[in-house]
Design a protein around this motif. Structure first.
Motif, PDB file in Angstrom:
ATOM      1  N   PHE A 101     -45.558 -20.220  -0.059  1.00 21.34           N
ATOM      2  CA  PHE A 101     -46.406 -19.134   0.077  1.00 21.34           C
ATOM      3  C   PHE A 101     -46.537 -18.977   1.601  1.00 21.34           C
ATOM      4  O   PHE A 101     -46.844 -20.130   2.520  1.00 21.34           O
ATOM      5  N   TRP A 102     -46.542 -17.922   2.161  1.00 17.40           N
ATOM      6  CA  TRP A 102     -46.342 -17.658   3.564  1.00 17.40           C
ATOM      7  C   TRP A 102     -46.947 -16.285   3.818  1.00 17.40           C
ATOM      8  O   TRP A 102     -47.542 -15.580   3.137  1.00 17.40           O
ATOM      9  N   ALA A 103     -47.076 -15.917   5.259  1.00 20.17           N
ATOM     10  CA  ALA A 103     -47.439 -14.554   5.816  1.00 20.17           C
ATOM     11  C   ALA A 103     -46.657 -14.207   6.647  1.00 20.17           C
ATOM     12  O   ALA A 103     -46.459 -15.413   7.619  1.00 20.17           O
ATOM     13  N   PRO A 104     -46.504 -13.129   7.192  1.00 17.02           N
ATOM     14  CA  PRO A 104     -45.478 -12.762   8.437  1.00 17.02           C
ATOM     15  C   PRO A 104     -46.366 -13.104   9.457  1.00 17.02           C
ATOM     16  O   PRO A 104     -45.581 -13.445  10.813  1.00 17.02           O
ATOM     17  N   TRP A 105     -47.573 -13.111   9.636  1.00 17.72           N
ATOM     18  CA  TRP A 105     -48.437 -13.543  10.970  1.00 17.72           C
ATOM     19  C   TRP A 105     -48.255 -15.021  11.302  1.00 17.72           C
ATOM     20  O   TRP A 105     -48.775 -15.601  12.324  1.00 17.72           O
ATOM     21  N   CYS A 106     -47.842 -15.933  10.261  1.00 16.70           N
ATOM     22  CA  CYS A 106     -48.140 -17.395  10.518  1.00 16.70           C
ATOM     23  C   CYS A 106     -46.814 -17.974  11.083  1.00 16.70           C
ATOM     24  O   CYS A 106     -45.551 -17.891  10.802  1.00 16.70           O
ATOM     25  N   GLY A 107     -47.095 -18.586  12.505  1.00 19.25           N
ATOM     26  CA  GLY A 107     -46.132 -19.179  13.200  1.00 19.25           C
ATOM     27  C   GLY A 107     -45.194 -20.109  12.338  1.00 19.25           C
ATOM     28  O   GLY A 107     -44.065 -20.108  12.344  1.00 19.25           O
ATOM     29  N   PRO A 108     -45.833 -21.368  11.790  1.00 13.55           N
ATOM     30  CA  PRO A 108     -45.271 -22.134  11.095  1.00 13.55           C
ATOM     31  C   PRO A 108     -44.428 -21.773  10.044  1.00 13.55           C
ATOM     32  O   PRO A 108     -43.304 -22.237   9.681  1.00 13.55           O
ATOM     33  N   CYS A 109     -44.741 -20.702   9.376  1.00  9.69           N
ATOM     34  CA  CYS A 109     -44.150 -20.014   8.215  1.00  9.69           C
ATOM     35  C   CYS A 109     -42.594 -19.552   8.743  1.00  9.69           C
ATOM     36  O   CYS A 109     -41.606 -19.396   8.370  1.00  9.69           O
ATOM     37  N   ARG A 110     -42.877 -19.120  10.046  1.00  6.78           N
ATOM     38  CA  ARG A 110     -41.621 -18.378  10.539  1.00  6.78           C
ATOM     39  C   ARG A 110     -40.531 -19.574  11.124  1.00  6.78           C
ATOM     40  O   ARG A 110     -39.500 -19.450  10.857  1.00  6.78           O
ATOM     41  N   MET A 111     -41.314 -20.781  11.329  1.00  6.31           N
ATOM     42  CA  MET A 111     -40.462 -22.071  11.683  1.00  6.31           C
ATOM     43  C   MET A 111     -39.710 -22.466  10.536  1.00  6.31           C
ATOM     44  O   MET A 111     -38.543 -22.884  10.585  1.00  6.31           O
ATOM     45  N   ILE A 112     -40.336 -22.328   9.463  1.00  3.05           N
ATOM     46  CA  ILE A 112     -39.788 -23.052   8.302  1.00  3.05           C
ATOM     47  C   ILE A 112     -38.550 -22.149   7.611  1.00  3.05           C
ATOM     48  O   ILE A 112     -37.886 -22.718   6.785  1.00  3.05           O
ATOM     49  N   SER A 113     -38.823 -20.822   7.852  1.00  6.07           N
ATOM     50  CA  SER A 113     -37.941 -19.929   7.054  1.00  6.07           C
ATOM     51  C   SER A 113     -36.539 -20.251   7.304  1.00  6.07           C
ATOM     52  O   SER A 113     -35.732 -20.252   6.126  1.00  6.07           O
ATOM     53  N   PRO A 114     -35.947 -20.613   8.441  1.00  5.46           N
ATOM     54  CA  PRO A 114     -34.463 -20.958   8.367  1.00  5.46           C
ATOM     55  C   PRO A 114     -34.137 -22.041   7.913  1.00  5.46           C
ATOM     56  O   PRO A 114     -33.116 -22.581   7.279  1.00  5.46           O
ATOM     57  N   ILE A 115     -35.136 -23.262   7.804  1.00 10.10           N
ATOM     58  CA  ILE A 115     -34.901 -24.447   6.928  1.00 10.10           C
ATOM     59  C   ILE A 115     -34.602 -24.021   5.694  1.00 10.10           C
ATOM     60  O   ILE A 115     -33.805 -24.689   4.865  1.00 10.10           O
ATOM     61  N   LEU A 116     -35.600 -23.003   5.085  1.00 12.25           N
ATOM     62  CA  LEU A 116     -35.420 -22.773   3.700  1.00 12.25           C
ATOM     63  C   LEU A 116     -34.052 -22.014   3.406  1.00 12.25           C
ATOM     64  O   LEU A 116     -33.347 -22.102   2.494  1.00 12.25           O
ATOM     65  N   ASP A 117     -33.475 -21.435   4.049  1.00 15.69           N
ATOM     66  CA  ASP A 117     -32.484 -20.543   4.046  1.00 15.69           C
ATOM     67  C   ASP A 117     -31.091 -21.503   4.149  1.00 15.69           C
ATOM     68  O   ASP A 117     -30.284 -21.375   3.208  1.00 15.69           O
ATOM     69  N   GLU A 118     -31.229 -22.594   5.001  1.00 15.09           N
ATOM     70  CA  GLU A 118     -30.316 -23.690   4.875  1.00 15.09           C
ATOM     71  C   GLU A 118     -30.228 -24.285   3.709  1.00 15.09           C
ATOM     72  O   GLU A 118     -29.262 -24.795   3.088  1.00 15.09           O
TER      73      GLU A 118
END
Length: 105
Positions: free
Chosen positions: A24-41
């Motif tokens: 559960f995320w939003a584009p303006w959320c800094g920590p959400c952007r941080m976890i995105s590459p972890i989820l891709d991996e």
């Protein structure tokens, strides 16, 4: 398998079968952007064993409300449509992988 994006309308179908980790995320959320590459991996490591899905809470408030998501990123793990775990905040790859693998097989 790539990370998929889901919506309020598709959510039940997304989590219906197998093990699904939903971000559960939003584009303006800094920590959400941080976890995105972890989820891709994580998605690459797990392949077809589990599904990683993302749902934008701004565009899909119904699902976020139904599951009581108060802060993002919130990761909810489902097995065959049933919620089995919740992780809030950025988590390391190893912790996320362990949480998912606990419910595989």
């Amino acid at each position: 398998m790539a990370v998929i994006h889901t919506t309020d309308a598709e959510f039940q179908q997304t989590i219906k079968e197998g093990v699904v980790l939903v971000d559960f995320w939003a584009p303006w959320c800094g920590p959400c952007r941080m976890i995105s590459p972890i989820l891709d991996e994580l998605s690459e490591k797990l392949g077809d064993a589990a599904t990683i899905a993302k749902i934008n809470v701004d565009e899909n408030p119904e699902t976020a409300g139904r599951f009581g998501v108060m802060s993002i990123p919130t990761l909810k793990l489902f097995k065959d449509g049933v919620e089995v775990n919740t992780l809030v905040g950025v988590r390391p790859l190893a912790e996320l992988e362990a949480a998912v693998r606990e419910h595989l097989g």
